[in-house]
Enzyme design. Sequence first.
Site, short mmCIF file in Angstrom:
data_model
loop_
_atom_site.label_atom_id
_atom_site.label_comp_id
_atom_site.label_asym_id
_atom_site.label_seq_id
_atom_site.Cartn_x
_atom_site.Cartn_y
_atom_site.Cartn_z
N LYS A 48 0.84 -1.20 0.00
CA LYS A 48 0.00 0.00 0.00
C LYS A 48 0.88 1.26 0.00
CE LYS A 48 -3.83 -2.26 2.42
NZ LYS A 48 -4.84 -2.08 3.50
N TYR A 107 -12.42 -2.70 -3.27
CA TYR A 107 -12.88 -2.72 -1.88
C TYR A 107 -14.42 -2.71 -1.77
CZ TYR A 107 -8.21 -2.12 0.15
OH TYR A 107 -6.92 -2.31 0.57
N ASN A 157 -1.87 -0.21 6.99
CA ASN A 157 -1.36 -1.51 7.44
C ASN A 157 -0.44 -2.19 6.41
OD1 ASN A 157 -3.34 -2.24 5.68
ND2 ASN A 157 -4.37 -3.67 7.04
N HIS A 180 -1.87 -5.44 1.37
CA HIS A 180 -3.16 -6.12 1.17
C HIS A 180 -2.89 -7.47 0.54
CE1 HIS A 180 -7.28 -6.97 -0.10
NE2 HIS A 180 -6.71 -7.41 -1.22
N GLU A 205 -9.44 -10.28 -7.76
CA GLU A 205 -8.49 -9.16 -7.60
C GLU A 205 -7.39 -9.21 -8.66
OE1 GLU A 205 -7.44 -9.45 -3.45
OE2 GLU A 205 -9.43 -8.75 -2.83
P1 CMP Z 1 -7.07 -4.73 3.66
O1 CMP Z 1 -6.56 -6.09 3.89
O2 CMP Z 1 -6.52 -3.94 2.53
O3 CMP Z 1 -8.66 -4.82 3.47
C1 CMP Z 1 -9.55 -3.83 3.88
C2 CMP Z 1 -8.88 -2.72 4.60
O4 CMP Z 1 -9.71 -1.88 5.34
C3 CMP Z 1 -7.93 -3.29 5.63
O5 CMP Z 1 -6.84 -3.88 4.99
C4 CMP Z 1 -7.63 -2.07 6.48
O6 CMP Z 1 -6.51 -1.35 6.01
C5 CMP Z 1 -8.89 -1.22 6.27
N1 CMP Z 1 -9.61 -1.05 7.53
C6 CMP Z 1 -10.18 -2.01 8.27
N2 CMP Z 1 -10.75 -1.45 9.37
C7 CMP Z 1 -10.54 -0.12 9.30
C8 CMP Z 1 -10.86 0.98 10.13
N3 CMP Z 1 -11.55 0.81 11.25
N4 CMP Z 1 -10.46 2.21 9.75
C9 CMP Z 1 -9.76 2.38 8.58
N5 CMP Z 1 -9.42 1.36 7.76
C10 CMP Z 1 -9.80 0.13 8.10
#
Ligand code: CMP
Length: 143
Positions: free
Chosen positions: A9, A49, A112, A115, A126
Amino acid sequence: MEKTFLMVKPDGVQRNVIGEIVSRFEKKGFQLVGAKLMNIPTELAEEHYGEHKERPFFGELVGFITSSPVFAMVWQGENVIATARQMMGSTNPKDAVAGTIRGDFGLTVGKNIIHGSDSPESAVREIGLFFKEEELVEYNKLM
Ligand code: CMP
């Protein structure tokens, strides 16, 4: 051969951990079959998403993932979908154990680092969203 979609990311790209992340999957024994550094158009982010559309953080999520380049990848190997998820660690880096990518490099759930597809169905979907078939390579066995 099982394939998965993984994406460093914007926070991971700007933290300069693309190489470290690629290295972990290479050393594990997986093969990289597609990769590109790209800016994600908003429509693609919303489709990718789509399952989170009703969540309160959807706008933030789409805004963040489109804010700066990502490094999109397709990896292949035995059980790559589940194993890559293990190597990534829990979605929220505060719950991710040390030694996992999010445990080692992430701090917050919104940023985070990486993905990864969560099921065979998501992987097919995807990969198809981000890559054309001709952008993926095949290997001849050398070793
Ligand atoms: P990802 O695995 O990319 O899939 C969905 C994403 O939503 C997840 O990683 C997080 O980065 C994001 N996400 C999940 N919960 C929250 C939250 N409470 N606030 C912001 N982002 C979120």
